[in-house]
Motif scaffolding. Structure first.
Motif, PDB file in Angstrom:
ATOM      1  N   GLU A 132      -3.772  -8.606 -15.041  1.00 42.93           N
ATOM      2  CA  GLU A 132      -4.092  -7.188 -15.193  1.00 42.93           C
ATOM      3  C   GLU A 132      -4.026  -6.438 -13.870  1.00 42.93           C
ATOM      4  N   LEU A 133      -4.209  -7.151 -12.750  1.00 40.52           N
ATOM      5  CA  LEU A 133      -4.152  -6.485 -11.451  1.00 40.52           C
ATOM      6  C   LEU A 133      -2.728  -6.171 -11.019  1.00 40.52           C
ATOM      7  N   LEU A 134      -1.738  -6.820 -11.632  1.00 42.25           N
ATOM      8  CA  LEU A 134      -0.358  -6.594 -11.223  1.00 42.25           C
ATOM      9  C   LEU A 134       0.140  -5.216 -11.624  1.00 42.25           C
ATOM     10  N   ASN A 135      -0.611  -4.528 -12.490  1.00 46.88           N
ATOM     11  CA  ASN A 135      -0.295  -3.142 -12.847  1.00 46.88           C
ATOM     12  C   ASN A 135      -1.399  -2.193 -12.408  1.00 46.88           C
ATOM     13  N   ALA A 136      -2.208  -2.631 -11.457  1.00 46.42           N
ATOM     14  CA  ALA A 136      -3.273  -1.773 -10.937  1.00 46.42           C
ATOM     15  C   ALA A 136      -2.668  -0.578 -10.207  1.00 46.42           C
ATOM     16  N   PRO A 137      -3.359   0.563 -10.165  1.00 46.86           N
ATOM     17  CA  PRO A 137      -2.805   1.765  -9.528  1.00 46.86           C
ATOM     18  C   PRO A 137      -2.313   1.535  -8.108  1.00 46.86           C
ATOM     19  N   GLU A 138      -3.052   0.742  -7.327  1.00 49.40           N
ATOM     20  CA  GLU A 138      -2.655   0.534  -5.932  1.00 49.40           C
ATOM     21  C   GLU A 138      -1.373  -0.277  -5.811  1.00 49.40           C
ATOM     22  N   MET A 139      -0.981  -0.962  -6.891  1.00 49.19           N
ATOM     23  CA  MET A 139       0.252  -1.750  -6.837  1.00 49.19           C
ATOM     24  C   MET A 139       1.468  -0.967  -7.317  1.00 49.19           C
ATOM     25  N   VAL A 140       1.238   0.089  -8.102  1.00 46.21           N
ATOM     26  CA  VAL A 140       2.370   0.818  -8.679  1.00 46.21           C
ATOM     27  C   VAL A 140       2.540   2.225  -8.115  1.00 46.21           C
ATOM     28  N   SER A 141       1.514   2.753  -7.426  1.00 46.40           N
ATOM     29  CA  SER A 141       1.590   4.141  -6.975  1.00 46.40           C
ATOM     30  C   SER A 141       1.799   4.281  -5.471  1.00 46.40           C
ATOM     31  N   THR A 142       1.837   3.171  -4.759  1.00 45.12           N
ATOM     32  CA  THR A 142       1.961   3.228  -3.309  1.00 45.12           C
ATOM     33  C   THR A 142       3.413   3.080  -2.874  1.00 45.12           C
ATOM     34  N   ASP A 143       3.683   3.480  -1.633  1.00 46.52           N
ATOM     35  CA  ASP A 143       5.028   3.291  -1.074  1.00 46.52           C
ATOM     36  C   ASP A 143       5.247   1.852  -0.640  1.00 46.52           C
ATOM     37  N   LYS A 144       4.156   1.171  -0.235  1.00 42.66           N
ATOM     38  CA  LYS A 144       4.207  -0.254   0.079  1.00 42.66           C
ATOM     39  C   LYS A 144       2.902  -0.895  -0.355  1.00 42.66           C
ATOM     40  N   PHE A 145       3.017  -2.063  -0.981  1.00 47.50           N
ATOM     41  CA  PHE A 145       1.845  -2.879  -1.270  1.00 47.50           C
ATOM     42  C   PHE A 145       2.060  -4.219  -0.588  1.00 47.50           C
ATOM     43  N   LEU A 146       1.194  -4.539   0.379  1.00 51.06           N
ATOM     44  CA  LEU A 146       1.346  -5.745   1.181  1.00 51.06           C
ATOM     45  C   LEU A 146       0.602  -6.897   0.516  1.00 51.06           C
ATOM     46  N   THR A 147       1.337  -7.917   0.091  1.00 51.89           N
ATOM     47  CA  THR A 147       0.709  -9.087  -0.503  1.00 51.89           C
ATOM     48  C   THR A 147       0.372 -10.095   0.589  1.00 51.89           C
ATOM     49  N   TRP A 148      -0.305 -11.163   0.184  1.00 51.75           N
ATOM     50  CA  TRP A 148      -0.671 -12.214   1.136  1.00 51.75           C
ATOM     51  C   TRP A 148       0.395 -13.309   1.186  1.00 51.75           C
ATOM     52  N   GLY A 149       1.611 -12.955   0.812  1.00 49.60           N
ATOM     53  CA  GLY A 149       2.714 -13.896   0.938  1.00 49.60           C
ATOM     54  C   GLY A 149       3.631 -13.958  -0.258  1.00 49.60           C
ATOM     55  N   TRP A 150       3.176 -13.547  -1.434  1.00 51.15           N
ATOM     56  CA  TRP A 150       3.962 -13.686  -2.653  1.00 51.15           C
ATOM     57  C   TRP A 150       4.851 -12.465  -2.888  1.00 51.15           C
ATOM     58  N   ARG A 151       5.842 -12.681  -3.725  1.00 45.12           N
ATOM     59  CA  ARG A 151       6.825 -11.645  -4.036  1.00 45.12           C
ATOM     60  C   ARG A 151       6.791 -11.306  -5.525  1.00 45.12           C
ATOM     61  N   THR A 152       7.287 -10.118  -5.836  1.00 39.99           N
ATOM     62  CA  THR A 152       7.558  -9.735  -7.220  1.00 39.99           C
ATOM     63  C   THR A 152       8.955  -9.108  -7.244  1.00 39.99           C
ATOM     64  N   LYS A 153       9.375  -8.646  -8.402  1.00 35.54           N
ATOM     65  CA  LYS A 153      10.668  -7.975  -8.514  1.00 35.54           C
ATOM     66  C   LYS A 153      10.626  -6.561  -7.959  1.00 35.54           C
TER      67      LYS A 153
END
Length: 367
Positions: A132-153
Motif C-alpha cells: 500500500e505504501l508503493l502508491n503513497a502520495p510521497e511516492m507518486v507526487s514528487t519529482d524524486k523519491f529516494l529509496t534505500w537501494g531498491w528500484r521500481t519501473k
C-alpha cells in the motif's frame, strides 16, 4: 531547502555545508486552529441519486471529515505558509518526514511546486514490505523519491542508500542480554478490529518468551515502543502474565540497549530490523502472518533471511533459534550462510553508502 531529512544530525550539517549554505534546522509550525462551519460544510454535498452502499456512505461522510485547515481554515493556512521565514526560491525542497502531518509545510510546498521548484522525498521506513505504501502520495507526487537501494519501473524512484543508518555497536559478543523490541497498539484508523489483531500479536510475545530457556529469560529485556497507546495497558498485561520479566518502557535510546545486548529480536517488520542488519548486529525477527504482507517481488529476499534463520514464521521457531545459538551467537551470525543472506538483502533494501553526504548531494543536485 532541507527539513526533517531523517539523517544523523552531523550528516545534516555536513550536507548543508557541502551545498555551500549555512546549516539550518527548520521546523514546520502547525495550522492555526479554527472552528467548524456547519453551514459551509452543508454546501459541500457530493451526494448522488445513484449512490448506494459504501459509495453513499463515503459521499455522506466526506463533507464532515475533511480537516478544517482545508475548508474553514484554508485561506488562513495559505497565508500562514506564505508568511514563513523560509527561502523564497530554493533550488529544491527535500524532506523524509515532513510530508505526513505538517499541513503548513504541505501548503508551502504546493505553492513552490506551482512555481516549478523540484520536490524530493526520501524513504523513511521499510516501504518495500508494504504494497500500500508503493502508491503513497510521497511516492507518486514528487519529482524524486529516494529509496534505500531498491528500484521500481518508475524513473522518479532513485535507488540511494539507508540514509538514517545509526551508529549501532555491541559492547561484547560473549556477554550481554537478549533484547526483544515490541510494537505499539495501533490507532483506530482502519475499517477492521485492530485490537483483535494486536491481541494475537501480544499473545505471540508471551509464547516467544515462555519458550525461552530459563537462563535466557533472566537475561531478557522487553523494550516497549516509545509510542504509548492509551487503553492497551501494556505494562499491566506483561506484569499479569510474566511478572519477573524486565520491561523497558520506551524511554531509553534503542542504540544504548543494543550496545548492552548480544542478540536483538524484532517482533514486527520494522525500520529497526533494516538498521541492525546493515550494522551487522546479530538479529532475529518474527511476526504475524509470515511473508503474506510482502509484495511478490520482495518475498525471495525475505526468504533468504528465513532460510538463514534470521526471520522466523512463528514465535516458537524464533525462541528455538535463540536457545540454540545463545552460547555461540557470533559463530552463527558470522557464518557464511547468514552473512550471505544479510548482504544480499541489505544490498537491495538497506544499502550502505561509504560517502553518504557526497552521494546524497549528487542525487539532490542531479537534474
Amino acid at each position: 531547502f532541507i527539513i526533517k531529512p531523517y539523517i544523523p544530525i552531523l550528516q545534516n550539517i555536513k550536507l548543508h555545508i557541502s551545498l555551500l549554505q549555512v546549516p539550518q534546522l527548520w521546523e514546520s509550525p502547525f495550522p492555526v486552529p479554527c472552528s467548524v462551519d456547519v453551514e459551509m460544510r452543508k454546501n459541500l454535498s457530493i451526494s448522488a441519486p445513484h449512490a448506494q452502499g459504501f459509495e453513499k456512505l463515503v459521499r455522506d461522510l466526506l463533507p464532515e471529515i475533511i480537516p478544517t485547515c482545508y475548508i474553514e481554515g484554508y485561506s488562513s493556512l495559505v497565508k500562514q505558509a506564505e508568511s514563513l521565514p523560509w527561502p523564497d526560491k530554493p533550488k529544491f525542497i527535500f524532506t523524509s518526514n515532513c510530508f505526513d502531518i505538517y499541513e503548513v509545510f504541505k501548503a508551502w510546498t504546493g505553492i513552490n511546486i506551482e512555481k516549478g521548484i523540484p520536490y524530493y522525498v526520501a524513504q523513511h521506513g521499510n516501504y518495500q514490505a508494504f504494497p500500500e505504501l508503493l502508491n503513497a502520495p510521497e511516492m507518486v507526487s514528487t519529482d524524486k523519491f529516494l529509496t534505500w537501494g531498491w528500484r521500481t519501473k518508475n524513473s522518479k524512484h532513485i535507488p540511494a542508500f539507508i540514509i538514517n543508518k545509526l551508529p549501532l555497536r555491541r559492547k561484547s559478543s560473549s556477554s550481554g542480554g537478549l533484547l526483544l523490541i515490541e510494537y505499539h497498539a495501533p490507532n483506530f484508523v482502519d475499517t477492521h478490529d485492530v485490537y483483535f489483531e494486536f491481541n494475537i500479536y501480544q499473545e505471540q510475545q508471551f509464547i516467544f518468551v515462555a519458550a525461552l530457556l530459563d537462563g535466557i529469560k533472566k537475561e531478557l529485556t522487553v523494550r516497549l515502543h516509545s509510542y504509548l497507546q492509551a487503553g492497551w495497558y501494556r505494562e499491566k498485561r506483561w506484569s499479569d502474565r510474566m511478572p519477573s520479566i524486565n520491561l523497558e518502557t520506551g524511554l531509553a535510546p534503542v542504540s544504548k540497549l543494543i550496545k548492552e545486548c548480544r542478540l536483538v529480536v524484532f517482533s514486527y517488520d520494522s525500520t529497526g530490523l533494516l538498521q541492525t542488519l546493515v550494522s551487522n548486529i546479530p538479529t532475529i525477527a518474527f511476526w504475524q502472518n509470515g511473508l503474506d504482507h510482502l509484495p511478490d517481488s520482495v518475498k525471495p529476499f525475505y526468504q533468504l533471511l528465513v532460510d538463514a534463520g534470521i526471520v522466523h514464521l512463528s514465535p516458537e521457531s524464533a525462541a528455538k533459534q535463540v536457545n540454540m545459538i545463545w552460547d555461540s551467537t557470533d559463530d552463527w551470525w558470522f557464518s557464511p550462510k547468514v552473512q550471505n543472506a544479510r548482504n544480499q538483502f541489505c544490498s537491495r533494501y538497506a544499502r550502505e553508502s561509504v560517502s553518504p553526504v557526497r552521494e546524497l548531494k549528487e542525487i539532490l543536485l542531479e537534474a
